[in-house]
Write a protein that holds these residues in place. Structure first.
Motif, PDB file in Angstrom:
ATOM      1  N   PHE A   1       0.806  -1.207   0.000  1.00  0.00           N
ATOM      2  CA  PHE A   1       0.000   0.000   0.000  1.00  0.00           C
ATOM      3  C   PHE A   1       0.843   1.262   0.000  1.00  0.00           C
ATOM      4  O   PHE A   1       0.407   2.318   0.419  1.00  0.00           O
ATOM      5  N   ASN A   2       2.061   1.155  -0.504  1.00  0.00           N
ATOM      6  CA  ASN A   2       2.920   2.322  -0.656  1.00  0.00           C
ATOM      7  C   ASN A   2       3.091   3.073   0.661  1.00  0.00           C
ATOM      8  O   ASN A   2       3.259   4.287   0.686  1.00  0.00           O
ATOM      9  N   LEU A   3       3.020   2.348   1.746  1.00  0.00           N
ATOM     10  CA  LEU A   3       3.262   2.951   3.051  1.00  0.00           C
ATOM     11  C   LEU A   3       4.678   2.557   3.466  1.00  0.00           C
ATOM     12  O   LEU A   3       5.546   2.375   2.641  1.00  0.00           O
TER      13      LEU A   3
ATOM     14  N   PHE B   1     -12.413   2.202   3.144  1.00  0.00           N
ATOM     15  CA  PHE B   1     -11.833   1.258   2.190  1.00  0.00           C
ATOM     16  C   PHE B   1     -12.749   1.077   0.985  1.00  0.00           C
ATOM     17  O   PHE B   1     -13.961   0.919   1.131  1.00  0.00           O
ATOM     18  N   ASN B   2     -12.155   1.105  -0.215  1.00  0.00           N
ATOM     19  CA  ASN B   2     -12.881   0.827  -1.454  1.00  0.00           C
ATOM     20  C   ASN B   2     -12.191  -0.297  -2.202  1.00  0.00           C
ATOM     21  O   ASN B   2     -10.973  -0.275  -2.376  1.00  0.00           O
ATOM     22  N   ASN B   3     -12.977  -1.283  -2.661  1.00  0.00           N
ATOM     23  CA  ASN B   3     -12.443  -2.397  -3.425  1.00  0.00           C
ATOM     24  C   ASN B   3     -13.222  -2.502  -4.731  1.00  0.00           C
ATOM     25  O   ASN B   3     -14.432  -2.745  -4.728  1.00  0.00           O
TER      26      ASN B   3
ATOM     27  N   LEU C   1      -9.747   4.059 -11.527  1.00  0.00           N
ATOM     28  CA  LEU C   1     -10.662   3.762 -10.423  1.00  0.00           C
ATOM     29  C   LEU C   1      -9.941   3.824  -9.086  1.00  0.00           C
ATOM     30  O   LEU C   1     -10.489   4.329  -8.095  1.00  0.00           O
ATOM     31  N   LEU C   2      -8.724   3.313  -9.050  1.00  0.00           N
ATOM     32  CA  LEU C   2      -7.961   3.329  -7.807  1.00  0.00           C
ATOM     33  C   LEU C   2      -7.660   4.760  -7.384  1.00  0.00           C
ATOM     34  O   LEU C   2      -7.792   5.108  -6.199  1.00  0.00           O
TER      35      LEU C   2
ATOM     36  N   LYS D   1      -9.273   7.903   1.779  1.00  0.00           N
ATOM     37  CA  LYS D   1      -9.637   6.498   1.774  1.00  0.00           C
ATOM     38  C   LYS D   1      -8.491   5.641   1.233  1.00  0.00           C
ATOM     39  O   LYS D   1      -7.608   6.123   0.539  1.00  0.00           O
ATOM     40  N   ILE D   2      -8.569   4.350   1.541  1.00  0.00           N
ATOM     41  CA  ILE D   2      -7.616   3.370   1.055  1.00  0.00           C
ATOM     42  C   ILE D   2      -8.334   2.520   0.019  1.00  0.00           C
ATOM     43  O   ILE D   2      -9.511   2.200   0.172  1.00  0.00           O
ATOM     44  N   GLY D   3      -7.651   2.175  -1.065  1.00  0.00           N
ATOM     45  CA  GLY D   3      -8.311   1.440  -2.127  1.00  0.00           C
ATOM     46  C   GLY D   3      -7.496   0.285  -2.653  1.00  0.00           C
ATOM     47  O   GLY D   3      -6.275   0.246  -2.535  1.00  0.00           O
TER      48      GLY D   3
END
Length: 363
Positions: free
Chosen positions: A29-31, A122-124, A223-224, A232-234
């Motif tokens: 997640f690029n963290l 969160f979005n999926n 979309l991401l 939000k996290i996606g």
């Protein structure tokens, strides 16, 4: 690979697996992924939890007055495979304040610990991309429709959830990725779209597979980017079905593969191949998260079910864990450790939270 040495080696292995392909190991997640724990870190030795078989990677955390602590994380095993279906009673909470030599266990029942809906943060999004070239339409359309409906039924929640959406696209030989149904939370809408496919839907009998890969990756990327606005996290998944190889030759295999390889790591790629005319190596490379192959149309539904299980596992291994902390205003920063147990496996992660403004009670 099953390393059981130092804790950080487990996490390094999970990240390293990203380059191995064709496994559910797309957690990134690029963290702060230097140690595989996202925003967390290994737990203090004073807890004596020992070696961990599970990895809790913190994606986000926040507090809400009067005293709620929320941690959003993904759980995977030491091979990087997702661990879905965990419940609140499988987690143990430990807190350490300024006067504590080590951590104290917080009662899960007294703290009202719970697994909450991910929708708020969160979005999926999932793209189902179907090959509707002439070979499919003329010989296996009914089986593809049945398999696609089974995929939708297995993956999409029965009760609509804003955090779970799917869109359906299709391709043939045209220089276009056709939209069958836009992004939606409705299982019934998606099924109706599949049922509405007719054998005269396509005007070009060729197969533009590489073009479909490139375009679907671009759509997933857009979309991401949209779904991660507002804090939000996606995550996104691209599921591509085909019964053959690229025939249109507008794009090269290298161009398609480069698009996949350079995509945001929060996009996972799955491929489903049917019959003897597919190139299994090409589909395995494109489906770097997971790929399956059906020898004949009678096996198609089983392969779609296999992929739906993999996609669902990935989506459902994200957890929003919340509890009411006993810490109060004036205690400042406190250490927090969360341990999860799943059968004979366990893992833990440590972080901090600030209790400024905390009072009794919790929403």
């Amino acid at each position: 690979m099953k390393p059981y040495t130092k804790f950080f080696i487990l996490f390094f292995s999970a990240v390293l697996a990203l380059s191995c392909g064709n496994a559910d190991d797309d957690v990134n997640f690029n963290l702060n992924l230097g140690d595989g724990l996202g925003k967390g870190k290994p737990v203090d030795d004073c807890l004596g939890l020992g070696e961990g078989d599970l990895v809790l990677s913190i994606q986000e955390q926040y507090t809400t007055l009067p005293g709620k602590v929320s941690i959003f994380f993904k759980v995977s095993d030491s091979d990087g495979d997702p661990v879905p279906g965990l419940t609140a009673d499988q987690f143990t909470i430990y807190e350490q304040g300024r006067n504590d030599a080590c951590f104290n266990t917080i009662s899960a029942s007294e703290s009202l610990a719970r697994i909450s809906s991910n929708a708020q943060i969160f979005n999926n999004n999932t793209l189902l991309v179907l090959d509707l070239s002439n070979s499919v339409l003329s010989s296996s359309l009914a089986e593809l429709q049945s398999a696609s409906i089974s995929f939708i039924d297995n993956f999409m929640p029965t009760t609509e959830e804003e955090s779970f959406k799917m869109a359906i696209y299709w391709f043939d030989g045209e220089n276009e990725l056709h939209l069958l149904n836009p992004l939606t939370t409705s299982k019934q809408e998606l099924i109706a779209a599949i049922e509405g496919i007719t054998d005269d839907i396509s005007n070009d009998p060729s197969t533009d597979l590489y073009g479909a890969v490139i375009r679907s990756t671009d759509i997933a990327s857009e979309l991401l980017a949209t779904s991660t606005q507002g804090g939000k996290i996606g995550a996104a998944s691209v599921v591509i079905f085909t019964d053959g190889t690229d025939q249109a030759s507008r794009y090269t295999k290298d161009a398609a593969q480069q698009k996949v390889d350079n995509a945001d790591p929060n996009i996972s790629f799955f491929t489903i191949g049917l019959g003897g005319e597919i190139d299994t190596q090409v589909l395995t490379d494109i489906g770097k998260t997971f790929s399956v192959f059906a020898g004949n149309k009678e096996e198609l539904e089983n392969t779609f079910n296999d992929i739906s299980f993999r996609v669902s596992e990935r989506a459902n291994s994200f957890y929003l864990f919340e509890y009411c902390s006993p810490k109060r205003d004036g205690s400042g920063e406190n250490n927090l450790a969360i341990q999860v147990r799943d059968g004979n496996r366990q893992g833990a992660v440590q972080t901090k939270f600030n209790a400024t403004g905390f009072t009794g009670g919790c929403e």
